[in-house]
Design an enzyme around this catalytic site. Structure first.
Site, mmCIF file in Angstrom:
data_model
loop_
_atom_site.group_PDB
_atom_site.id
_atom_site.type_symbol
_atom_site.label_atom_id
_atom_site.label_comp_id
_atom_site.label_asym_id
_atom_site.label_seq_id
_atom_site.Cartn_x
_atom_site.Cartn_y
_atom_site.Cartn_z
ATOM 1 N N GLU A 220 -4.700 -0.231 -5.710
ATOM 2 C CA GLU A 220 -5.789 -1.758 -5.814
ATOM 3 C C GLU A 220 -6.040 -2.156 -4.690
ATOM 4 O O GLU A 220 -6.851 -2.805 -4.529
ATOM 5 C CB GLU A 220 -5.006 -2.982 -6.214
ATOM 6 N N HIS B 243 1.362 -10.914 -6.692
ATOM 7 C CA HIS B 243 1.798 -11.608 -7.918
ATOM 8 C C HIS B 243 2.692 -12.433 -8.127
ATOM 9 O O HIS B 243 4.035 -12.138 -8.677
ATOM 10 C CB HIS B 243 2.415 -9.696 -8.539
ATOM 11 N N HIS C 220 -0.801 -10.188 -14.513
ATOM 12 C CA HIS C 220 -0.649 -9.431 -13.312
ATOM 13 C C HIS C 220 -0.878 -10.325 -12.307
ATOM 14 O O HIS C 220 0.520 -10.359 -11.120
ATOM 15 C CB HIS C 220 -1.843 -8.745 -13.189
HETATM 16 ZN ZN LIG Z 1 -1.563 -6.105 -8.675
#
Ligand SMILES: [Zn+2]
Length: 242
Positions: free
Chosen positions: A77, A98, A166
């Protein structure tokens, strides 16, 4: 070179702090823009934040391509970071996490607002980005430049955005600033849920938020405290501000 070494040391410390404060666990990351080249940023290789050392820090361009990979595995990411630096020249540090308290807001659409003075840095309200709106069924991860740019657009000019199902992103003027907002975003979410169970909430007004976020707001005291709690060396920023 000394300045870059100090910046990397702060980035390593920030990873340990975010872990000690339970903003990240095995997942989540923080980056910092390269002050020598605004089209590059530093971010660890794919590793749990609590374990990160200076040798794990890699450099990327804004498309998420490693400058000097040396076989190290990057975070999938990393595109979150490049896209926000691309869209926001004034932003120097980005956190993605998160943390558990923010998740209920992202999935219900219930908006987060600053509930106490120390949480004003989260901004006037926290937008929610839903990856499905543009990309349909995915594994929920921001795994390419287009997804990163869509998220950065939802963040807009703000400091924070939630990611449905998420987590969230935080954009700061410095590593210290981004860490502080990330810690207090999670705290705000937890407090807002508790207050909502009691009754109608009177949030900070726009004027109150602006007053808290005005000149002189300082996180150096918090940074020293968090370094000690995380067991990492404290290095003064040399100024009382951010
Ligand atoms: Zn993430």
């Amino acid at each position: 070179m000394q300045d870059i070494e100090a910046l990397i040391a702060d980035l390593v410390a920030a990873n340990h702090i975010l872990s000690a404060e339970h903003v990240v666990d095995a997942f989540g990351h923080i980056s910092v823009r390269d002050p020598r080249d605004p089209k590059r940023f530093f971010l660890s290789r794919a590793r749990a934040p609590e374990l990160i050392e200076a040798g794990d820090i890699m450099e990327f361009n804004l498309q998420g391509e490693p400058i000097d990979g040396r076989g190290r595995q990057p975070y999938l990411e990393r595109f979150i970071h490049g896209a926000i630096y691309e869209a926001r020249p004034e932003i120097q540090s980005v956190v993605h996490n998160h943390s558990h308290n923010v998740i209920p807001f992202g999935v219900t659409g219930e908006k987060l607002y600053p509930i106490m003075h120390s949480c004003a840095g989260i901004g006037h309200e926290v937008p929610i980005w839903d990856i499905a709106d543009k990309f349909g069924d995915t594994n929920m991860l921001v795994s390419n430049v287009a997804m990163g740019r869509d998220l950065a657009a939802r963040l807009g000019t703000g400091a924070t955005a939630l990611m449905r199902g998420h987590g969230c992103v935080v954009a700061g003027r410095s590593i210290r600033h981004a860490v502080q907002i990330a810690v207090y975003l999670d705290l705000n979410a937890g407090l807002q849920m508790r207050a909502a169970a009691l009754g109608k909430i009177k949030f900070l007004s726009k004027g109150e938020i602006d007053a808290v976020n005005g000149p002189g707001v300082g996180s150096e005291r918090a940074w020293e405290y968090w370094c000690v709690r995380a067991g990492v060396p404290y290095r003064s920023a040399g100024t009382p501000g951010l």
